[in-house]
Design a protein around this motif. Structure first.
Motif, mmCIF file in Angstrom:
data_model
loop_
_atom_site.group_PDB
_atom_site.id
_atom_site.type_symbol
_atom_site.label_atom_id
_atom_site.label_comp_id
_atom_site.label_asym_id
_atom_site.label_seq_id
_atom_site.Cartn_x
_atom_site.Cartn_y
_atom_site.Cartn_z
ATOM 1 N N TYR A 3 0.830 -1.195 0.000
ATOM 2 C CA TYR A 3 0.000 0.000 0.000
ATOM 3 C C TYR A 3 0.873 1.257 0.000
ATOM 4 C CZ TYR A 3 -3.780 -3.078 1.490
ATOM 5 O OH TYR A 3 -4.707 -4.081 1.570
ATOM 6 N N THR A 6 -0.874 5.620 3.877
ATOM 7 C CA THR A 6 -2.272 5.991 4.060
ATOM 8 C C THR A 6 -2.428 6.597 5.442
ATOM 9 O OG1 THR A 6 -3.030 4.223 2.593
ATOM 10 C CG2 THR A 6 -4.633 5.059 4.181
ATOM 11 N N LEU A 29 -3.356 -2.558 12.776
ATOM 12 C CA LEU A 29 -2.577 -2.378 11.550
ATOM 13 C C LEU A 29 -1.080 -2.208 11.791
ATOM 14 C CD1 LEU A 29 -5.083 0.049 9.807
ATOM 15 C CD2 LEU A 29 -4.686 -2.370 9.229
ATOM 16 N N SER A 79 2.395 4.690 7.180
ATOM 17 C CA SER A 79 0.978 5.001 7.288
ATOM 18 C C SER A 79 0.676 5.389 8.726
ATOM 19 C CB SER A 79 0.137 3.794 6.873
ATOM 20 O OG SER A 79 0.266 3.558 5.489
ATOM 21 N N LEU A 172 -7.725 -3.137 3.863
ATOM 22 C CA LEU A 172 -6.431 -3.053 4.541
ATOM 23 C C LEU A 172 -6.055 -4.403 5.133
ATOM 24 C CD1 LEU A 172 -6.992 0.309 6.436
ATOM 25 C CD2 LEU A 172 -5.723 -0.054 4.312
ATOM 26 N N ALA A 177 0.624 -3.516 4.773
ATOM 27 C CA ALA A 177 0.635 -2.062 4.907
ATOM 28 C C ALA A 177 1.963 -1.583 5.488
ATOM 29 C CB ALA A 177 -0.505 -1.622 5.817
#
Length: 181
Positions: A3, A6, A29, A79, A172, A177
Motif C-alpha cells: 500500500y 495511508t 494495523l 501510514s 487493509l 501495509a
C-alpha cells in the motif's frame, strides 16, 4: 501488494470515540498513531479548558501542523492513524493536502449518546458544555468525500466492529501495509 502511505483520520465531535477507535486501528494495523490534541498550542488548550470554543483562526495553524506530520510520515513510507475533529470540509481539504492517501472516518452518533460519553470521561480538557458548538460546526462528510473512500461510522457499534468494518471497507491488511518503525 504494498500500500502507499495511508492516513486514517478518525474524525467527529468530542466524545464520539475517536481515541478509542484510533488506538484499536493502530494496534490492528501496526501503524503510527497520534492524537490531534497533541498538536494544539497552549493557547488553544487554555481556551477550550475555559469552555471557549475555538475559532477558525485558532484552528488553521493547528491543522497545518497535523498535515505536515502526516506528510513527514509519508516521506518515511509510513501510514498513520490520527484523531482529529476535522469538523468542517475546509479543514478536511487542508488535511487532504498531506502526502499519501488521506481517508476520513467520521464517527457519527446522536447528541444524547455523545453527551453521555463526555459526562463519563475524566481528565480531558474539553468540557461537555462545548458539545453544542461542535455539533453546530460539524459538516458531515460530503458525497464527494464518501465517493473518494471516506467512511461514516455509527458509534453505537463496538470498537471491534468498527475496526473490522474499516479494515474490510478499505481493503487493509496489516501484513501488507507500511508499518510504524
Amino acid at each position: 501488494m504494498q500500500y502507499p502511505p495511508t492516513h486514517l483520520v478518525v474524525m467527529g465531535v468530542a466524545g464520539s470515540g475517536k481515541s478509542t477507535l484510533a488506538a484499536a486501528l493502530a494496534d490492528r494495523l501496526g501503524w503510527a498513531c497520534a492524537e490531534a490534541d497533541e498538536f494544539h498550542p497552549a493557547a488553544n488548550i487554555d481556551k477550550m479548558s475555559q469552555g471557549i470554543p475555538l475559532q477558525d483562526d485558532d484552528r488553521w495553524p493547528w491543522l497545518g501542523e497535523i498535515r505536515d506530520w502526516m506528510t513527514a510520515k509519508s516521506r518515511d513510507g509510513l501510514s498513520t492513524v490520527l484523531t482529529c475533529s476535522a469538523l468542517k470540509q475546509s479543514y478536511r481539504r487542508l488535511l487532504s493536502e498531506a502526502g499519501g492517501r488521506v481517508v476520513f472516518l467520521h464517527l457519527d452518533g446522536g447528541a444524547d449518546l455523545i453527551g453521555q460519553r463526555m459526562q463519563g470521561r475524566e481528565g480531558h480538557f474539553m468540557p461537555p458544555t462545548l458539545l453544542p458548538s461542535q455539533l453546530a460546526t460539524l459538516e458531515p462528510l460530503s458525497q464527494e468525500e464518501l465517493d473518494a473512500g471516506s467512511l461514516r461510522l455509527d458509534i453505537s457499534r463496538s470498537p471491534e466492529e468498527l475496526v473490522a468494518a474499516v479494515v474490510q471497507a478499505l481493503g487493509l491488511d496489516a501484513d501488507q501495509a507500511p508499518r510504524a518503525s
